[in-house]
Design a protein around this motif. Structure first.
Motif, PDB file in Angstrom:
ATOM      1  N   TRP A   1     -17.988   7.733 -34.278  1.00 53.14           N
ATOM      2  CA  TRP A   1     -17.526   8.035 -35.460  1.00 53.14           C
ATOM      3  C   TRP A   1     -16.296   9.034 -35.707  1.00 53.14           C
ATOM      4  CZ3 TRP A   1     -18.034   4.034 -38.250  1.00 53.14           C
ATOM      5  CH2 TRP A   1     -19.135   3.297 -38.378  1.00 53.14           C
ATOM      6  N   ARG A   2     -16.505  10.106 -35.132  1.00 54.15           N
ATOM      7  CA  ARG A   2     -15.315  11.289 -34.856  1.00 54.15           C
ATOM      8  C   ARG A   2     -13.975  10.555 -34.716  1.00 54.15           C
ATOM      9  NH1 ARG A   2     -13.324  15.330 -31.947  1.00 54.15           N
ATOM     10  NH2 ARG A   2     -14.655  15.277 -30.462  1.00 54.15           N
ATOM     11  N   PHE A   3     -14.403   9.894 -33.233  1.00 54.58           N
ATOM     12  CA  PHE A   3     -12.994   9.262 -32.797  1.00 54.58           C
ATOM     13  C   PHE A   3     -12.449   8.604 -33.511  1.00 54.58           C
ATOM     14  CE2 PHE A   3     -14.950  10.088 -28.365  1.00 54.58           C
ATOM     15  CZ  PHE A   3     -14.620  11.374 -28.128  1.00 54.58           C
ATOM     16  N   SER A   4     -13.262   7.702 -34.498  1.00 55.11           N
ATOM     17  CA  SER A   4     -12.620   6.732 -35.277  1.00 55.11           C
ATOM     18  C   SER A   4     -12.183   7.216 -36.612  1.00 55.11           C
ATOM     19  CB  SER A   4     -13.622   5.763 -35.758  1.00 55.11           C
ATOM     20  OG  SER A   4     -14.358   5.030 -34.535  1.00 55.11           O
ATOM     21  N   GLY A   5     -12.270   8.462 -36.747  1.00 59.74           N
ATOM     22  CA  GLY A   5     -11.724   9.270 -37.905  1.00 59.74           C
ATOM     23  C   GLY A   5     -12.798   9.644 -39.062  1.00 59.74           C
TER      24      GLY A   5
ATOM     25  N   ASN B   1     -15.514  11.484 -40.270  1.00 62.17           N
ATOM     26  CA  ASN B   1     -16.274  12.738 -39.895  1.00 62.17           C
ATOM     27  C   ASN B   1     -17.329  12.829 -40.801  1.00 62.17           C
ATOM     28  OD1 ASN B   1     -14.417  13.526 -38.391  1.00 62.17           O
ATOM     29  ND2 ASN B   1     -13.163  15.014 -39.412  1.00 62.17           N
ATOM     30  N   ALA B   2     -17.603  12.204 -41.872  1.00 58.13           N
ATOM     31  CA  ALA B   2     -18.720  12.115 -42.684  1.00 58.13           C
ATOM     32  C   ALA B   2     -19.683  11.308 -41.951  1.00 58.13           C
ATOM     33  CB  ALA B   2     -18.450  11.484 -44.042  1.00 58.13           C
ATOM     34  N   LYS B   3     -19.602  10.237 -41.440  1.00 55.01           N
ATOM     35  CA  LYS B   3     -20.535   9.379 -40.852  1.00 55.01           C
ATOM     36  C   LYS B   3     -20.864  10.247 -39.579  1.00 55.01           C
ATOM     37  CE  LYS B   3     -19.665   4.689 -42.507  1.00 55.01           C
ATOM     38  NZ  LYS B   3     -19.180   3.349 -42.252  1.00 55.01           N
ATOM     39  N   SER B   4     -20.121  11.008 -38.838  1.00 53.35           N
ATOM     40  CA  SER B   4     -20.339  11.529 -37.857  1.00 53.35           C
ATOM     41  C   SER B   4     -21.248  12.565 -38.052  1.00 53.35           C
ATOM     42  CB  SER B   4     -18.944  12.031 -36.866  1.00 53.35           C
ATOM     43  OG  SER B   4     -19.223  12.892 -35.858  1.00 53.35           O
ATOM     44  N   LEU B   5     -20.884  13.359 -38.962  1.00 59.20           N
ATOM     45  CA  LEU B   5     -21.797  14.543 -39.423  1.00 59.20           C
ATOM     46  C   LEU B   5     -23.107  13.981 -39.688  1.00 59.20           C
ATOM     47  CD1 LEU B   5     -22.203  17.472 -40.076  1.00 59.20           C
ATOM     48  CD2 LEU B   5     -21.353  17.128 -42.266  1.00 59.20           C
ATOM     49  N   GLN B   6     -23.426  12.909 -40.214  1.00 57.25           N
ATOM     50  CA  GLN B   6     -24.618  12.470 -40.810  1.00 57.25           C
ATOM     51  C   GLN B   6     -25.423  12.043 -39.559  1.00 57.25           C
ATOM     52  OE1 GLN B   6     -24.280   8.523 -42.896  1.00 57.25           O
ATOM     53  NE2 GLN B   6     -26.176   9.029 -44.121  1.00 57.25           N
ATOM     54  N   ASP B   7     -24.721  11.483 -38.703  1.00 60.87           N
ATOM     55  CA  ASP B   7     -25.642  11.255 -37.318  1.00 60.87           C
ATOM     56  C   ASP B   7     -25.868  12.184 -36.583  1.00 60.87           C
ATOM     57  OD1 ASP B   7     -25.592   8.379 -37.893  1.00 60.87           O
ATOM     58  OD2 ASP B   7     -24.049   7.787 -36.316  1.00 60.87           O
ATOM     59  N   TYR B   8     -25.053  13.274 -36.418  1.00 62.36           N
ATOM     60  CA  TYR B   8     -25.736  14.402 -35.821  1.00 62.36           C
ATOM     61  C   TYR B   8     -26.595  15.195 -36.586  1.00 62.36           C
ATOM     62  CZ  TYR B   8     -21.637  14.522 -32.492  1.00 62.36           C
ATOM     63  OH  TYR B   8     -20.609  14.565 -31.318  1.00 62.36           O
ATOM     64  N   ASN B   9     -26.661  15.065 -37.819  1.00 63.98           N
ATOM     65  CA  ASN B   9     -27.754  15.775 -38.602  1.00 63.98           C
ATOM     66  C   ASN B   9     -29.097  14.901 -38.162  1.00 63.98           C
ATOM     67  OD1 ASN B   9     -26.231  17.833 -39.637  1.00 63.98           O
ATOM     68  ND2 ASN B   9     -25.897  16.636 -41.497  1.00 63.98           N
ATOM     69  N   ARG B  10     -28.784  13.449 -38.281  1.00 62.50           N
ATOM     70  CA  ARG B  10     -30.257  12.766 -38.109  1.00 62.50           C
ATOM     71  C   ARG B  10     -30.642  12.822 -36.553  1.00 62.50           C
ATOM     72  NH1 ARG B  10     -34.795  11.091 -39.497  1.00 62.50           N
ATOM     73  NH2 ARG B  10     -35.406   9.308 -38.947  1.00 62.50           N
ATOM     74  N   ALA B  11     -29.686  13.119 -35.502  1.00 66.31           N
ATOM     75  CA  ALA B  11     -30.275  13.312 -34.103  1.00 66.31           C
ATOM     76  C   ALA B  11     -31.109  14.511 -33.978  1.00 66.31           C
ATOM     77  CB  ALA B  11     -29.091  13.236 -33.235  1.00 66.31           C
ATOM     78  N   LEU B  12     -30.758  15.596 -34.832  1.00 62.17           N
ATOM     79  CA  LEU B  12     -31.274  17.168 -35.024  1.00 62.17           C
ATOM     80  C   LEU B  12     -32.307  16.968 -35.794  1.00 62.17           C
ATOM     81  CD1 LEU B  12     -27.993  19.139 -35.127  1.00 62.17           C
ATOM     82  CD2 LEU B  12     -29.705  19.146 -32.884  1.00 62.17           C
TER      83      LEU B  12
ATOM     84  N   GLY C   1     -34.404  20.191 -30.658  1.00 63.06           N
ATOM     85  CA  GLY C   1     -34.065  20.944 -29.163  1.00 63.06           C
ATOM     86  C   GLY C   1     -33.018  20.201 -28.748  1.00 63.06           C
ATOM     87  N   TYR C   2     -32.219  19.315 -29.155  1.00 62.09           N
ATOM     88  CA  TYR C   2     -31.145  18.436 -28.419  1.00 62.09           C
ATOM     89  C   TYR C   2     -29.972  19.269 -28.384  1.00 62.09           C
ATOM     90  CZ  TYR C   2     -28.736  13.995 -26.900  1.00 62.09           C
ATOM     91  OH  TYR C   2     -28.095  13.413 -26.091  1.00 62.09           O
ATOM     92  N   ASP C   3     -29.589  19.798 -27.214  1.00 59.02           N
ATOM     93  CA  ASP C   3     -28.235  20.578 -27.241  1.00 59.02           C
ATOM     94  C   ASP C   3     -27.170  19.823 -27.306  1.00 59.02           C
ATOM     95  OD1 ASP C   3     -28.905  19.269 -24.683  1.00 59.02           O
ATOM     96  OD2 ASP C   3     -27.979  20.784 -23.543  1.00 59.02           O
ATOM     97  N   ALA C   4     -26.956  18.644 -26.820  1.00 57.88           N
ATOM     98  CA  ALA C   4     -25.817  17.900 -26.910  1.00 57.88           C
ATOM     99  C   ALA C   4     -25.466  17.697 -28.463  1.00 57.88           C
ATOM    100  CB  ALA C   4     -25.833  16.700 -26.028  1.00 57.88           C
ATOM    101  N   ALA C   5     -26.321  17.448 -29.164  1.00 54.96           N
ATOM    102  CA  ALA C   5     -26.086  17.218 -30.588  1.00 54.96           C
ATOM    103  C   ALA C   5     -25.610  18.380 -31.230  1.00 54.96           C
ATOM    104  CB  ALA C   5     -27.303  16.648 -31.326  1.00 54.96           C
ATOM    105  N   TYR C   6     -26.153  19.506 -30.966  1.00 54.62           N
ATOM    106  CA  TYR C   6     -25.689  20.736 -31.398  1.00 54.62           C
ATOM    107  C   TYR C   6     -24.082  21.200 -31.068  1.00 54.62           C
ATOM    108  CZ  TYR C   6     -30.148  22.392 -33.081  1.00 54.62           C
ATOM    109  OH  TYR C   6     -31.217  22.664 -33.726  1.00 54.62           O
ATOM    110  N   ILE C   7     -23.850  20.764 -29.802  1.00 48.93           N
ATOM    111  CA  ILE C   7     -22.377  20.830 -29.145  1.00 48.93           C
ATOM    112  C   ILE C   7     -21.511  19.876 -29.923  1.00 48.93           C
ATOM    113  CG2 ILE C   7     -20.933  20.748 -27.116  1.00 48.93           C
ATOM    114  CD1 ILE C   7     -23.638  21.717 -25.515  1.00 48.93           C
ATOM    115  N   GLY C   8     -21.836  18.759 -30.107  1.00 46.56           N
ATOM    116  CA  GLY C   8     -20.922  17.627 -30.641  1.00 46.56           C
ATOM    117  C   GLY C   8     -20.825  18.030 -32.145  1.00 46.56           C
ATOM    118  N   ARG C   9     -21.756  18.534 -32.798  1.00 44.59           N
ATOM    119  CA  ARG C   9     -21.648  18.918 -34.343  1.00 44.59           C
ATOM    120  C   ARG C   9     -20.699  20.326 -34.307  1.00 44.59           C
ATOM    121  NH1 ARG C   9     -26.940  20.174 -38.241  1.00 44.59           N
ATOM    122  NH2 ARG C   9     -26.729  22.088 -37.084  1.00 44.59           N
TER     123      ARG C   9
END
Length: 283
Positions: free
Chosen positions: A111-115, A117-128, A133-141
């Motif tokens: 979603w971030r690569f597609s521009g 950012n709102a959907k990207s943030l929503q998905d990172y929040n859901r992953a967390l 404890g998912y480090d990759a999601a913290y780094i991505g967000r």
């Protein structure tokens, strides 16, 4: 790990180049972890070749209810720049397994690569939410926040990933970029060095560390790092521009001009190289 460090209020806009006080020059900034290829590489080992995607499609044909198969192919589509197909595969993976936090984080990246950012943030929040404890999601967000000009939130996410003992060098590299933008170069050097120890064949942390070395007046170590970055990735426009700047500071305009020209061949719109070439066009 760095409990004694403080992070102070950051400027509203993060520059793409670091101004060297008193030098009158612009140093090529690090843009690490902003490109699709580098980011997708961090979430899955799947390659984006047509052959590999065909192989993964055959796996899905044999196991059409396996969410992991869709997640892997989605990563391959992402590597190939086929973002709509990647999103579709991650959608399917999540439909088959609503608790598949890795698929949420992978889709967030696309979603971030597609521009979006709102959907990207929503998905990172859901992953967390699914796995705090998912480090990759913290780094991505955190990187999403950093690129959106929200440095305090970015810093908190990189810190959390590091507290989780992440082995992903992006956490240290990206935190180093934040320290660097604040002029906290000693802390930045420590983080870039840690990233280098984790990924010694990656050019970007060398560029980042070189920027901070030069800002601290350590020209020799900066030059070594920029040369290493170029050796590791000859297509790195920032590395060539950074090397050129050292040549320019040393008064070698001919070599500086050649390196600026090489930077512009790789990225014709790279502003630090354009301004550097203008400064060195004579002499």
């Amino acid at each position: 790990m760095n409990g004694m460090k403080s992070y102070h209020t950051a400027p509203r806009r993060w520059p793409v180049a670091v101004a060297l006080m008193g030098a009158g020059l612009m140093l090529a900034g690090c843009q690490t972890s902003t490109g699709p290829a580098a980011q997708i590489a961090s979430i899955d080992t799947a390659q984006g070749s047509a052959e590999n995607i065909a192989s993964l499609t055959a796996v899905i044909a044999r196991s059409p209810s396996d969410p992991q198969a869709y997640n892997v192919r989605g990563s391959a589509f992402g590597k190939a720049g086929r973002y709509p197909e990647a999103i579709q595969d991650f959608d399917t993976a999540i439909r088959l397994d609503p608790n598949f936090y890795q698929a949420y984080a992978n889709r967030a990246l696309i979603w971030r690569f597609s521009g979006d950012n709102a959907k990207s943030l929503q998905d990172y929040n859901r992953a967390l939410q699914l796995n705090s404890g998912y480090d990759a999601a913290y780094i991505g967000r955190g990187n999403l926040y950093r690129l959106a000009g929200r440095p305090q939130e970015a810093f908190a996410d990189f810190e959390q990933a590091i507290k989780l003992d992440t082995t992903d060098p992006r956490a240290y590299h990206n935190r180093g970029l934040l320290y660097q933008a604040q002029g906290q170069h000693s802390f930045a050097l420590e983080d870039f060095s840690t990233a280098i120890s984790m990924a010694p064949n990656a050019a970007e942390p060398y560029n980042g560390r070189g920027v901070s070395y030069l800002a601290l007046g350590d020209e020799d170590n900066a030059f070594d790092d920029f040369n290493t970055a170029i050796k590791l990735d000859e297509a790195n426009a920032e590395g060539w521009a950074n090397q050129a700047l050292v040549y320019e500071r040393r008064g070698d305009k001919a070599r500086a001009r050649r390196s600026y020209q090489q930077s512009l061949r790789l990225d014709p719109n790279y502003a630090p190289a354009m301004s550097g070439l203008e400064r060195t066009k004579s002499g």
